[in-house]
Write a protein that holds these residues in place. Structure first.
Motif, PDB file in Angstrom:
ATOM      1  N   THR A 148       3.114   5.222  12.002  1.00  0.00           N
ATOM      2  CA  THR A 148       3.541   5.172  10.699  1.00  0.00           C
ATOM      3  C   THR A 148       4.400   3.730  10.191  1.00  0.00           C
ATOM      4  O   THR A 148       4.336   3.422   9.117  1.00  0.00           O
ATOM      5  CB  THR A 148       4.496   6.288  10.262  1.00  0.00           C
ATOM      6  OG1 THR A 148       5.437   6.067  11.331  1.00  0.00           O
ATOM      7  CG2 THR A 148       3.819   7.676  10.553  1.00  0.00           C
ATOM      8  N   GLU A 163       7.449   6.510   3.789  1.00  0.00           N
ATOM      9  CA  GLU A 163       6.167   6.280   3.122  1.00  0.00           C
ATOM     10  C   GLU A 163       6.667   6.030   1.854  1.00  0.00           C
ATOM     11  O   GLU A 163       7.473   6.942   1.183  1.00  0.00           O
ATOM     12  CB  GLU A 163       5.371   7.708   3.148  1.00  0.00           C
ATOM     13  CG  GLU A 163       4.143   7.636   2.268  1.00  0.00           C
ATOM     14  CD  GLU A 163       3.254   8.795   2.642  1.00  0.00           C
ATOM     15  OE1 GLU A 163       3.569   9.593   3.361  1.00  0.00           O
ATOM     16  OE2 GLU A 163       2.153   9.007   2.289  1.00  0.00           O
ATOM     17  N   SER A 169       8.554  -0.215   3.257  1.00  0.00           N
ATOM     18  CA  SER A 169       8.110   1.316   2.846  1.00  0.00           C
ATOM     19  C   SER A 169       6.564   1.069   2.277  1.00  0.00           C
ATOM     20  O   SER A 169       5.801   2.110   2.102  1.00  0.00           O
ATOM     21  CB  SER A 169       9.114   1.927   1.881  1.00  0.00           C
ATOM     22  OG  SER A 169      10.241   2.222   2.514  1.00  0.00           O
ATOM     23  N   CYS A 195       4.305   1.441   4.761  1.00  0.00           N
ATOM     24  CA  CYS A 195       4.603   2.599   5.861  1.00  0.00           C
ATOM     25  C   CYS A 195       3.584   4.000   5.689  1.00  0.00           C
ATOM     26  O   CYS A 195       3.035   4.102   4.605  1.00  0.00           O
ATOM     27  CB  CYS A 195       5.890   3.338   5.688  1.00  0.00           C
ATOM     28  SG  CYS A 195       7.102   2.564   6.622  1.00  0.00           S
ATOM     29  N   CYS A 196       2.844   4.185   6.751  1.00  0.00           N
ATOM     30  CA  CYS A 196       1.936   5.526   6.689  1.00  0.00           C
ATOM     31  C   CYS A 196       0.644   5.143   6.108  1.00  0.00           C
ATOM     32  O   CYS A 196       0.129   5.873   5.617  1.00  0.00           O
ATOM     33  CB  CYS A 196       2.641   6.718   5.793  1.00  0.00           C
ATOM     34  SG  CYS A 196       4.247   7.029   6.738  1.00  0.00           S
ATOM     35  N   THR A 197       0.310   3.862   6.141  1.00  0.00           N
ATOM     36  CA  THR A 197      -0.964   3.444   5.943  1.00  0.00           C
ATOM     37  C   THR A 197      -1.874   3.028   7.007  1.00  0.00           C
ATOM     38  O   THR A 197      -2.958   2.361   6.930  1.00  0.00           O
ATOM     39  CB  THR A 197      -0.903   2.094   4.889  1.00  0.00           C
ATOM     40  OG1 THR A 197      -0.302   1.019   5.548  1.00  0.00           O
ATOM     41  CG2 THR A 197      -0.077   2.592   3.392  1.00  0.00           C
TER      42      THR A 197
END
Lengths: 376, 376
Positions: free
Chosen positions: B273, B144, B263, B266-268
């Motif tokens: 993830t 993230e 990145s 990531c995690c959105t």
């Protein structure tokens, strides 16, 4: 100190004659001068004409053996170890990276570790060689010790740059940095300007942080202790152990895998420097469609450049953009060479019996000219 | 905040039951708990028991799919791309590094790039896997976004650690560090202690340097801007562009070569993830006699440790020494687990219908216990 700008063609012509006079073949001379002039075009002035004196003095003293040819002493389809036999760093490194590229094209990857070489110019030049062939290129080198490990007071690692280049549009990713917080050239710049060094750069001979440029430089020359901090300074709170670690990574690929001379011993011999390098080329085709990977990477670089700027900043750079801009400027407007360097080039001409005035017409050497000896 | 020490066996037994209850096989559970407990033994507390809550919540929310199996989607004798299908990061990564090791033993090198994985624990665990087989191991991961690129105000790269392990005597070289100046865990530590952040660590939402831990952390959680500086701070004078460059190197081997999620994204996603990893194993035998290389490297490490210390320092560490010492201490004296983490483990037991008291006999949960939610 003043400077004067010369066209790429002027310097290229001059360098051609210099390396011919040193006894290099035309092809060898072309490689060496391309490495030097690429540094100048990229705005990495410390590694272009300004560094010529180091090669001059190295050949004169006998630590660079112009006639030596690199020898492959160990080889597999993905790797090689090369003994440079103390030849010209640029020629050994060009040979080594060509070998890495050839292997990467055949097997997907080539890793070449080199011992007994000499200063090779900018690491990025060799990473670029791979990049120009559509490959991910990496290059690193050790050097005369200048980085003091965390909690130490004696330099034990070199400036140990790591360079990475990877194809992308509209221009490649190009990263070429020492693993020290700055290079010695920066300390010398501050010294010449009479300015105190910024915090977090240098250590005195007892291992205390120092802002005193003349003292730090004098200790470095006399090998009395002190030197430059790793990237991340000299405390764990600012990440000193990390820069020290990246310096070690560089050492692994250069001096360790090749069984060469580690930085703590580089440049302590009368007849060689012992400098070692590491090269890697990786073929994106070993991971899928190279065009798709290139596009994916280019989009990320674009997202980085387009991301919100800090207050007071109008641009976020991706690595390599400054070099692209510098190259355009210098091809159009000339390459700046400072007066100290011009004096060194005049000395070189005198050594090689070349006519300085015929290359640099109209340039007047400073009346009080003395050679600046700090750097060799 | 207090803490309590538990024996390795206690935590190992507990973790075994936890991962069994999540539906992992015994072999899978063994791998996951070994990654977590190695972090705790090494003193990297942020990545051991303290991180259990992230896996718990990831499985609960559906971003970690416990039943997913990693799939090799592209392969050559020296490389592979693996799609983790959003499974458990440790299992995907163990599978990937085993593949890299197998290739390195056969061809000399193995490079494996992984997409669609999850948080994998400490990068160094996988570098160690190669090192235990006599190989040079490297591992990296994106994550993230938390690193703000030089001159930016929005996090666009993860903490992007790079780990390197290489056999040596009396203990291996083991380097495992984020390419940010510090990790988020350090900011949280300062926040808990009510102390201002050191200079050179963090940025507020406008991209200004900030010492305000609660404000920086709140902005990170709300994705309002700001974040952590690259190694080298936020100015070129301290080498910000270098840390940012090492972060990019990590991104290249993880998200770029694998065509995975960078990145910044990531995690959105609601169901994954998208975290990516990169692994490399290099066989020293591809460069000569592995024993000679190991001896050569060990001698250099020894020279570093024995080199003169800065005034006021009595020891220079080589990378990995602190982990060796921590492991010895924790095996003898137990692994400290703080009260917040104990509360999280109690919550986990309740979720999995395990009897907390049967593992941690005599431990009394803090009366005012609330789960610390900042980290997931």
């Amino acid at each position: 100190m003043g400077y004067v700008k010369w066209s790429y063609d002027t310097l290229n012509h001059f360098c051609g004659d210099v390396f011919k006079a040193f006894g290099f073949s035309e092809e060898e001379g072309s490689i060496i001068k391309d490495v030097l002039l690429t540094a100048d075009l990229y705005g990495i002035e410390s590694h272009g004409m300004q560094r010529m004196v180091r090669y001059h003095k190295g050949i004169e003293k006998g630590t660079i053996h112009p006639q030596a040819k690199p020898e492959v002493v160990f080889e597999t389809p993905i790797s090689a170890v090369i003994d440079g036999h103390n030849g010209m760093g640029q020629l050994i490194s060009h040979f080594a990276m060509e070998k890495a590229i050839e292997k990467a094209k055949t097997t997907g990857v080539g890793i070449v570790s080199v011992r007994n070489s000499n200063h090779f110019g900018i690491a990025g030049y060799y990473a670029n060689m791979a990049c120009h062939e559509g490959l991910l290129g990496m290059a690193c080198t050790n050097s005369e010790a200048i980085m003091v490990p965390t909690f130490g007071r004696k330099a034990m690692l070199g400036s140990n740059p790591i360079a990475v280049a990877m194809p992308a549009d509209p221009y490649p990713f190009f990263f070429d940095c020492s693993t020290t917080v700055v290079t010695r050239g920066k300390l010398e710049m501050y010294n010449k300007m009479g300015k105190p060094l910024p915090d977090g750069w240098a250590l005195d001979k007892n291992g205390h942080a120092s802002n005193n440029a003349p003292d730090v430089l004098a200790n470095i020359v006399a090998k009395k202790g002190g030197g430059i901090m790793p990237l991340g300074g000299n405390e764990e709170v600012s990440g000193s152990h990390k820069g020290y670690g990246y310096g070690m990574l560089c050492e692994l690929f250069s001096s360790i895998l090749s069984m060469g001379v580690t930085s703590d011993k580089c440049c302590t011999f009368p007849d060689k420097t012992g400098i070692c390098h590491g090269f890697m080329a990786i073929n994106p085709a070993a991971f899928g469609d190279p065009d798709a990977i290139r596009k994916h990477f280019s989009e990320y670089l674009e997202a980085l450049r387009e991301s919100p700027k800090a207050d007071g900043q109008d641009r976020i750079y991706t690595h390599g953009e400054k070099e692209v801009a510098a190259e355009k400027d210098r091809k159009e407007n000339g390459i700046p060479v400072n007066d100290n360097t011009m004096v060194e080039l005049a000395d070189l001409c005198s050594y090689l019996k070349l006519d300085f005035g015929s290359y640099f017409e109209g340039y007047e050497l400073p009346k009080d000219s003395k050679f600046f000896n700090g750097n060799y």
